[in-house]
Design a protein around this motif. Sequence first.
Motif, PDB file in Angstrom:
ATOM      1  N   THR A   1      -5.968  15.589   8.402  1.00  0.00           N
ATOM      2  CA  THR A   1      -5.039  15.744   7.289  1.00  0.00           C
ATOM      3  C   THR A   1      -4.842  14.401   6.604  1.00  0.00           C
ATOM      4  OG1 THR A   1      -3.857  17.479   8.499  1.00  0.00           O
ATOM      5  CG2 THR A   1      -2.711  16.470   6.635  1.00  0.00           C
ATOM      6  N   ILE A   2      -5.024  14.360   5.293  1.00  0.00           N
ATOM      7  CA  ILE A   2      -4.848  13.116   4.546  1.00  0.00           C
ATOM      8  C   ILE A   2      -3.392  12.668   4.629  1.00  0.00           C
ATOM      9  CG2 ILE A   2      -4.892  12.075   2.252  1.00  0.00           C
ATOM     10  CD1 ILE A   2      -7.280  13.827   1.596  1.00  0.00           C
ATOM     11  N   VAL A   3      -3.192  11.368   4.906  1.00  0.00           N
ATOM     12  CA  VAL A   3      -1.847  10.796   4.978  1.00  0.00           C
ATOM     13  C   VAL A   3      -1.667   9.778   3.858  1.00  0.00           C
ATOM     14  CG1 VAL A   3      -1.642  11.170   7.454  1.00  0.00           C
ATOM     15  CG2 VAL A   3      -2.576   9.013   6.621  1.00  0.00           C
ATOM     16  N   SER A   4      -0.422   9.405   3.608  1.00  0.00           N
ATOM     17  CA  SER A   4      -0.110   8.494   2.511  1.00  0.00           C
ATOM     18  C   SER A   4       0.987   7.521   2.927  1.00  0.00           C
ATOM     19  CB  SER A   4       0.324   9.290   1.271  1.00  0.00           C
ATOM     20  OG  SER A   4       1.489  10.048   1.558  1.00  0.00           O
ATOM     21  N   GLY A   5       1.388   6.673   2.002  1.00  0.00           N
ATOM     22  CA  GLY A   5       2.504   5.775   2.228  1.00  0.00           C
ATOM     23  C   GLY A   5       2.248   4.713   3.272  1.00  0.00           C
ATOM     24  N   ALA A   6       3.302   4.372   4.018  1.00  0.00           N
ATOM     25  CA  ALA A   6       3.245   3.269   4.979  1.00  0.00           C
ATOM     26  C   ALA A   6       2.199   3.493   6.056  1.00  0.00           C
ATOM     27  CB  ALA A   6       4.618   3.053   5.611  1.00  0.00           C
ATOM     28  N   VAL A   7       2.021   4.734   6.490  1.00  0.00           N
ATOM     29  CA  VAL A   7       1.033   5.024   7.530  1.00  0.00           C
ATOM     30  C   VAL A   7      -0.372   4.731   7.022  1.00  0.00           C
ATOM     31  CG1 VAL A   7      -0.009   6.857   8.909  1.00  0.00           C
ATOM     32  CG2 VAL A   7       2.470   6.712   8.719  1.00  0.00           C
ATOM     33  N   ALA A   8      -0.691   5.215   5.821  1.00  0.00           N
ATOM     34  CA  ALA A   8      -2.005   4.942   5.235  1.00  0.00           C
ATOM     35  C   ALA A   8      -2.205   3.447   5.018  1.00  0.00           C
ATOM     36  CB  ALA A   8      -2.155   5.701   3.920  1.00  0.00           C
ATOM     37  N   ASP A   9      -1.151   2.754   4.603  1.00  0.00           N
ATOM     38  CA  ASP A   9      -1.249   1.308   4.377  1.00  0.00           C
ATOM     39  C   ASP A   9      -1.571   0.567   5.678  1.00  0.00           C
ATOM     40  OD1 ASP A   9      -0.643   1.729   1.741  1.00  0.00           O
ATOM     41  OD2 ASP A   9       1.422   0.996   1.866  1.00  0.00           O
ATOM     42  N   LYS A  10      -0.907   0.929   6.768  1.00  0.00           N
ATOM     43  CA  LYS A  10      -1.145   0.252   8.044  1.00  0.00           C
ATOM     44  C   LYS A  10      -2.563   0.503   8.545  1.00  0.00           C
ATOM     45  CE  LYS A  10       3.673   0.289   9.648  1.00  0.00           C
ATOM     46  NZ  LYS A  10       4.618   0.825  10.668  1.00  0.00           N
ATOM     47  N   ALA A  11      -3.023   1.746   8.431  1.00  0.00           N
ATOM     48  CA  ALA A  11      -4.374   2.063   8.887  1.00  0.00           C
ATOM     49  C   ALA A  11      -5.423   1.372   8.020  1.00  0.00           C
ATOM     50  CB  ALA A  11      -4.586   3.575   8.878  1.00  0.00           C
ATOM     51  N   THR A  12      -5.197   1.329   6.709  1.00  0.00           N
ATOM     52  CA  THR A  12      -6.124   0.650   5.800  1.00  0.00           C
ATOM     53  C   THR A  12      -6.170  -0.843   6.088  1.00  0.00           C
ATOM     54  OG1 THR A  12      -5.760   2.282   4.050  1.00  0.00           O
ATOM     55  CG2 THR A  12      -6.624   0.143   3.382  1.00  0.00           C
ATOM     56  N   THR A  13      -5.011  -1.452   6.302  1.00  0.00           N
ATOM     57  CA  THR A  13      -4.947  -2.884   6.600  1.00  0.00           C
ATOM     58  C   THR A  13      -5.708  -3.204   7.876  1.00  0.00           C
ATOM     59  OG1 THR A  13      -2.808  -3.106   5.486  1.00  0.00           O
ATOM     60  CG2 THR A  13      -3.394  -4.827   7.068  1.00  0.00           C
ATOM     61  N   ALA A  14      -5.513  -2.393   8.908  1.00  0.00           N
ATOM     62  CA  ALA A  14      -6.223  -2.610  10.171  1.00  0.00           C
ATOM     63  C   ALA A  14      -7.728  -2.496   9.980  1.00  0.00           C
ATOM     64  CB  ALA A  14      -5.745  -1.602  11.212  1.00  0.00           C
ATOM     65  N   SER A  15      -8.154  -1.478   9.253  1.00  0.00           N
ATOM     66  CA  SER A  15      -9.574  -1.267   9.010  1.00  0.00           C
ATOM     67  C   SER A  15     -10.188  -2.402   8.201  1.00  0.00           C
ATOM     68  CB  SER A  15      -9.774   0.065   8.278  1.00  0.00           C
ATOM     69  OG  SER A  15     -11.113   0.225   7.872  1.00  0.00           O
ATOM     70  N   GLN A  16      -9.506  -2.821   7.153  1.00  0.00           N
ATOM     71  CA  GLN A  16     -10.040  -3.879   6.290  1.00  0.00           C
ATOM     72  C   GLN A  16     -10.084  -5.231   6.988  1.00  0.00           C
ATOM     73  OE1 GLN A  16     -11.085  -3.953   2.638  1.00  0.00           O
ATOM     74  NE2 GLN A  16     -11.690  -2.008   3.560  1.00  0.00           N
ATOM     75  N   ALA A  17      -9.278  -5.415   8.014  1.00  0.00           N
ATOM     76  CA  ALA A  17      -9.331  -6.662   8.785  1.00  0.00           C
ATOM     77  C   ALA A  17     -10.624  -6.777   9.582  1.00  0.00           C
ATOM     78  CB  ALA A  17      -8.129  -6.754   9.732  1.00  0.00           C
ATOM     79  N   VAL A  18     -11.201  -5.629   9.951  1.00  0.00           N
ATOM     80  CA  VAL A  18     -12.383  -5.621  10.819  1.00  0.00           C
ATOM     81  C   VAL A  18     -13.658  -5.301  10.049  1.00  0.00           C
ATOM     82  CG1 VAL A  18     -13.436  -4.553  12.860  1.00  0.00           C
ATOM     83  CG2 VAL A  18     -10.978  -4.983  12.804  1.00  0.00           C
ATOM     84  N   VAL A  19     -13.601  -4.311   9.162  1.00  0.00           N
ATOM     85  CA  VAL A  19     -14.799  -3.899   8.425  1.00  0.00           C
ATOM     86  C   VAL A  19     -14.533  -3.825   6.921  1.00  0.00           C
ATOM     87  CG1 VAL A  19     -16.151  -2.749  10.202  1.00  0.00           C
ATOM     88  CG2 VAL A  19     -14.258  -1.536   9.193  1.00  0.00           C
ATOM     89  N   PRO A  20     -14.274  -4.966   6.291  1.00  0.00           N
ATOM     90  CA  PRO A  20     -14.130  -4.976   4.837  1.00  0.00           C
ATOM     91  C   PRO A  20     -15.506  -4.875   4.174  1.00  0.00           C
ATOM     92  CG  PRO A  20     -14.016  -7.201   5.659  1.00  0.00           C
ATOM     93  CD  PRO A  20     -14.117  -6.305   6.878  1.00  0.00           C
ATOM     94  N   GLY A  21     -15.517  -4.773   2.856  1.00  0.00           N
ATOM     95  CA  GLY A  21     -16.773  -4.725   2.117  1.00  0.00           C
ATOM     96  C   GLY A  21     -16.883  -3.494   1.251  1.00  0.00           C
ATOM     97  N   GLY A  22     -16.301  -2.376   1.709  1.00  0.00           N
ATOM     98  CA  GLY A  22     -16.263  -1.165   0.911  1.00  0.00           C
ATOM     99  C   GLY A  22     -14.867  -0.912   0.382  1.00  0.00           C
ATOM    100  N   VAL A  23     -14.637   0.315  -0.058  1.00  0.00           N
ATOM    101  CA  VAL A  23     -13.331   0.740  -0.557  1.00  0.00           C
ATOM    102  C   VAL A  23     -12.845   1.890   0.316  1.00  0.00           C
ATOM    103  CG1 VAL A  23     -12.056   1.687  -2.518  1.00  0.00           C
ATOM    104  CG2 VAL A  23     -13.956   0.082  -2.916  1.00  0.00           C
ATOM    105  N   VAL A  24     -11.644   1.768   0.860  1.00  0.00           N
ATOM    106  CA  VAL A  24     -11.029   2.868   1.616  1.00  0.00           C
ATOM    107  C   VAL A  24     -10.450   3.848   0.609  1.00  0.00           C
ATOM    108  CG1 VAL A  24      -9.190   3.529   3.200  1.00  0.00           C
ATOM    109  CG2 VAL A  24     -10.514   1.448   3.626  1.00  0.00           C
ATOM    110  N   ASP A  25     -11.008   5.070   0.568  1.00  0.00           N
ATOM    111  CA  ASP A  25     -10.523   6.037  -0.421  1.00  0.00           C
ATOM    112  C   ASP A  25      -9.603   7.089   0.174  1.00  0.00           C
ATOM    113  OD1 ASP A  25     -12.435   7.550   0.947  1.00  0.00           O
ATOM    114  OD2 ASP A  25     -13.133   8.568  -0.874  1.00  0.00           O
TER     115      ASP A  25
END
Length: 252
Positions: A193-217
């Motif tokens: 299930t697609i999530v939004s807000g603070a939860v999506a922000d935290k997961a995106t931040t964690a992901s971008q810290a390790v595997v940046p280079g693309g766009v999290v959509d």
Amino acid sequence: MNDYEPAHRPPAGSSPVAGPDRASRSRRSRWGKRGTWIAAAGLTVAMVGLAGAGTASAAELSPAASTPVGGGPAAPPSDGGTTGIIDSKSASSFTLATATGVEVTVNEDSATTYRLGILPAPANVVRTGESVLVLGLVDSATITASQVTVQPFGDGGAAAAQKAGVIAFQQGVPSPTQSVGQIPTDYTEGDGTIVSGAVADKATTASQAVVPGGVVDRVVLLSDGEYEVHNISINWPHHVFVSKDFKVLGYE
């Protein structure tokens, strides 16, 4: 069950991706020599070179990013984000290039907040040449920013992307079948299930810290309470798995 699962690769004839050269040539910030980007979340991975050269937009690299595999309704914009080096700035928007050279437009509005590292900052902290993490509503190559974090001494994610072995998009080259770390054994692409807000922000931040280079959509909540963070505009990895406490577990 989420019906929105975009295609990862563009049709023949679209522009090839930009490679890491753009990020590696990123300008020095006003704090001096660029340093290490925000700390990765504890995965040890083999270093693999990034592929490609030049720059291209996320739309050019993944024009079908809003079209689910097998047809069906277009995926709506969802919360996500990206990391990169700002290469142009206007009064209410800027563009950045990711570590693999994806060109992204970031729109700012009255609701956008700004940070310098971990501290709140004014909007004028956003300047050409700075390394930034952008969070917000993602629509292919455009992000309406809810938060922009300027990363002092950052490199736009170039070092982290190289360490993780992120592979830039290459026209006609299929995505490899490979994985790093812990991948859910029962994961099926499109689940959750697609999530939004603070939860999506935290997961995106964690992901971008390790595997940046693309766009999290988008960020998807899985049945076990963990998250799948979905990357577009790169050849690999497309799926980053993040724990309930927002630590990267693995990617494929």
